[in-house]
Design a protein around this motif. Structure first.
Motif, short mmCIF file in Angstrom:
data_model
loop_
_atom_site.label_atom_id
_atom_site.label_comp_id
_atom_site.label_asym_id
_atom_site.label_seq_id
_atom_site.Cartn_x
_atom_site.Cartn_y
_atom_site.Cartn_z
N GLU A 120 -27.50 120.24 -50.88
CA GLU A 120 -26.14 120.76 -50.73
C GLU A 120 -26.14 122.22 -50.27
OE1 GLU A 120 -23.51 118.55 -51.35
OE2 GLU A 120 -25.26 117.22 -51.42
N GLY A 121 -27.25 122.89 -50.39
CA GLY A 121 -27.39 124.28 -50.00
C GLY A 121 -28.81 124.73 -50.26
N PRO A 122 -29.16 125.96 -49.92
CA PRO A 122 -30.53 126.44 -50.10
C PRO A 122 -31.06 126.32 -51.52
CG PRO A 122 -29.26 127.98 -48.78
CD PRO A 122 -28.29 126.98 -49.31
N HIS A 123 -30.15 126.41 -52.50
CA HIS A 123 -30.57 126.33 -53.89
C HIS A 123 -29.76 125.31 -54.69
CE1 HIS A 123 -31.99 130.28 -52.51
NE2 HIS A 123 -32.98 130.09 -53.35
N THR A 124 -29.02 124.45 -53.99
CA THR A 124 -28.16 123.48 -54.65
C THR A 124 -28.54 122.06 -54.22
OG1 THR A 124 -26.38 125.10 -54.61
CG2 THR A 124 -25.78 122.85 -55.17
N PHE A 125 -28.77 121.21 -55.21
CA PHE A 125 -29.26 119.86 -54.91
C PHE A 125 -28.57 118.82 -55.80
CE2 PHE A 125 -32.54 123.11 -54.67
CZ PHE A 125 -32.97 123.00 -53.35
N LYS A 126 -28.59 117.58 -55.35
CA LYS A 126 -28.12 116.47 -56.16
C LYS A 126 -29.31 115.62 -56.57
CE LYS A 126 -23.33 116.02 -54.62
NZ LYS A 126 -22.30 115.13 -54.03
N ARG A 127 -29.28 115.15 -57.83
CA ARG A 127 -30.35 114.30 -58.34
C ARG A 127 -29.77 113.30 -59.33
NH1 ARG A 127 -32.30 115.50 -63.51
NH2 ARG A 127 -34.19 114.37 -62.92
N PRO A 128 -30.42 112.14 -59.48
CA PRO A 128 -29.91 111.12 -60.41
C PRO A 128 -30.32 111.42 -61.85
CG PRO A 128 -31.88 110.33 -59.32
CD PRO A 128 -31.58 111.68 -58.72
N ILE A 129 -29.48 111.01 -62.79
CA ILE A 129 -29.80 111.07 -64.22
C ILE A 129 -29.35 109.76 -64.87
CG2 ILE A 129 -29.63 113.59 -64.38
CD1 ILE A 129 -26.85 113.22 -65.64
N TYR A 130 -29.70 109.58 -66.14
CA TYR A 130 -29.32 108.38 -66.88
C TYR A 130 -29.66 107.11 -66.10
CZ TYR A 130 -26.64 111.79 -69.56
OH TYR A 130 -26.27 112.89 -70.30
N ALA A 131 -30.94 107.03 -65.69
CA ALA A 131 -31.44 105.84 -64.97
C ALA A 131 -30.64 105.56 -63.70
CB ALA A 131 -31.44 104.62 -65.88
N GLY A 132 -30.16 106.62 -63.06
CA GLY A 132 -29.43 106.46 -61.81
C GLY A 132 -27.96 106.14 -61.98
N ASN A 133 -27.47 106.11 -63.22
CA ASN A 133 -26.06 105.78 -63.45
C ASN A 133 -25.14 106.94 -63.12
OD1 ASN A 133 -26.06 103.06 -64.33
ND2 ASN A 133 -27.00 103.70 -66.24
N ALA A 134 -25.69 108.13 -63.05
CA ALA A 134 -24.88 109.30 -62.73
C ALA A 134 -25.68 110.23 -61.81
CB ALA A 134 -24.49 110.05 -64.01
N ILE A 135 -24.96 110.95 -60.98
CA ILE A 135 -25.57 111.92 -60.06
C ILE A 135 -25.05 113.30 -60.45
CG2 ILE A 135 -25.93 112.59 -57.67
CD1 ILE A 135 -26.95 109.78 -58.34
N ILE A 136 -25.96 114.24 -60.65
CA ILE A 136 -25.54 115.59 -61.00
C ILE A 136 -25.94 116.57 -59.91
CG2 ILE A 136 -25.66 115.18 -63.48
CD1 ILE A 136 -28.28 116.84 -63.45
N THR A 137 -25.20 117.66 -59.85
CA THR A 137 -25.52 118.75 -58.93
C THR A 137 -26.19 119.86 -59.72
OG1 THR A 137 -23.62 118.23 -57.53
CG2 THR A 137 -24.58 120.41 -57.29
N VAL A 138 -27.36 120.25 -59.29
CA VAL A 138 -28.10 121.32 -59.98
C VAL A 138 -28.28 122.50 -59.05
CG1 VAL A 138 -29.32 119.73 -61.51
CG2 VAL A 138 -30.31 120.30 -59.31
N GLU A 139 -28.31 123.68 -59.62
CA GLU A 139 -28.48 124.89 -58.83
C GLU A 139 -29.66 125.69 -59.37
OE1 GLU A 139 -25.91 128.71 -57.13
OE2 GLU A 139 -24.92 127.03 -58.13
N ALA A 140 -30.62 125.93 -58.51
CA ALA A 140 -31.80 126.71 -58.89
C ALA A 140 -31.53 128.19 -58.65
CB ALA A 140 -33.01 126.27 -58.06
N PRO A 141 -32.12 129.07 -59.45
CA PRO A 141 -31.92 130.51 -59.28
C PRO A 141 -32.34 130.98 -57.89
CG PRO A 141 -32.96 130.06 -61.39
CD PRO A 141 -32.98 128.78 -60.63
N ALA A 142 -31.49 131.72 -57.24
CA ALA A 142 -31.78 132.19 -55.88
C ALA A 142 -32.92 133.21 -55.86
CB ALA A 142 -30.52 132.80 -55.27
N SER A 143 -33.20 133.81 -57.00
CA SER A 143 -34.22 134.84 -57.07
C SER A 143 -35.62 134.28 -57.29
CB SER A 143 -33.89 135.82 -58.22
OG SER A 143 -33.83 135.11 -59.46
#
Length: 314
Positions: A120-143
């Motif tokens: 979704e961006g340089p530090h923003t990604f989507k990944r599955p959780i709960y055995a693929g039943n939900a998709i979350i957006t995670v953001e890693a520290p830019a630093s």
């Protein structure tokens, strides 16, 4: 600008197709450069393959006798050292990547982002959780350096370009641990397509009934040139070895065609095939959950239906 270092997965001198899928994820970042790191005792053939992947800027090789076998304890310190100057370090979310990259993240002092299925961006990604039943957006520290495994089922393999990326030898000055040593590699040998990269897969479940009955799965797979998979129930029952297991605790795959035979469709199994193109299910239980996700379903005795299918195929 982002600079991505991709850790190449390879075995027996051949590059695993999962590496090209990780390149696709890296290209989605629109980075300044995408470099592939090959760690081996003989990197020439592997590096040449990697250099042909579209989107690759350079191939860096680290050649040491200790790299003859992919031991995470040995590879991780070298990768962490080679990662200097890179904003992102990627590896396929395969058995190899899941083994190596957490160590790299620990050495770099960062939290790993696992199973990236969308950028979704340089530090923003989507990944599955709960055995693929939900998709979350995670953001890693830019630093911090982003260390991430790439969910290969969610990304197409980057193609081979006409031009070849440059190949450069890299020396990493790092002491390697001596507490881990390679003993042997035990793996099944098969002329069938690789399960994780095959375009067609035929899988059997508990409904097949026995190890001997699983021959019907192998025969159908051979008939259509497919790889063979299995549900966890079939593996636990001893019908086939664990390297054929598909699902949350097995292999996550995305074939163009997936044929599920005698598989009820537990959520853990469905997690492994959610990105498949066309799903065909054969089961005697019309209420089996597999039919809820199948594009085509056949209700009946698999031992009668499969011969009819083989005859129809010719």
């Amino acid at each position: 600008m982002s600079k991505v270092l991709i850790v190449a997965e390879h075995l027996d001198g051949k590059l695993n197709p999962s590496t090209a899928r990780a390149v696709s994820a890296a290209v989605a970042l629109k980075p300044e450069a995408v470099d592939v790191l090959v760690l081996s005792h003989d990197a020439d053939a592997i590096a040449a393959e990697a250099a042909k992947i579209t989107g690759v800027s350079r191939v860096l090789t680290v050649v040491r006798p200790e790299n003859a076998h992919p031991l995470a304890a040995t590879l991780a310190p070298q990768i962490a050292k080679a990662a200097a100057g890179y904003s992102h370090v990627f590896a396929p979310s395969t058995t190899f990547g899941k083994d190596v990259l957490p160590r790299v993240a620990a050495l770099l002092g960062v939290a790993q982002v696992s199973d990236v299925m969308s950028v979704e961006g340089p530090h923003t990604f989507k990944r599955p959780i709960y055995a693929g039943n939900a998709i979350i957006t995670v953001e890693a520290p830019a630093s911090q350096t982003v260390v991430a495994t790439i969910r290969t089922a969610s990304w197409p393999a980057s193609g081979n370009g006409d031009a070849s990326a440059s190949i450069e030898s890299l020396t990493v000055d790092v002491a390697l641990p001596a507490h881990t040593r390679f003993v042997e590699l035990q793996q099944g040998k098969s002329d069938r397509p690789d399960l994780q990269s095959a375009s067609k897969v035929v899988s059997g479940g508990r409904g097949v009934g026995s190890k001997e009955n699983f021959d019907v799965i192998f025969k159908l797979a051979d008939k259509i040139g497919a790889a063979v998979g299995a549900s966890r129930a079939a593996v636990d029952a001893g019908y086939v070895p664990s390297d054929l297991q598909v699902g949350q605790t097995g292999k996550i795959i995305a074939p163009e065609l997936y044929v599920a035979i005698g598989i009820s469709g537990a959520i853990q199994h469905l997690t492994g095939i959610k990105d498949a193109g066309t799903i065909v299910a054969i089961n005697r239980d019309a209420e089996a959950p597999i039919f809820e996700v199948a594009d085509f379903g056949l209700v009946g005795d698999l031992f009668k239906l499969i011969p009819e299918l083989e005859q129809a195929i010719g």
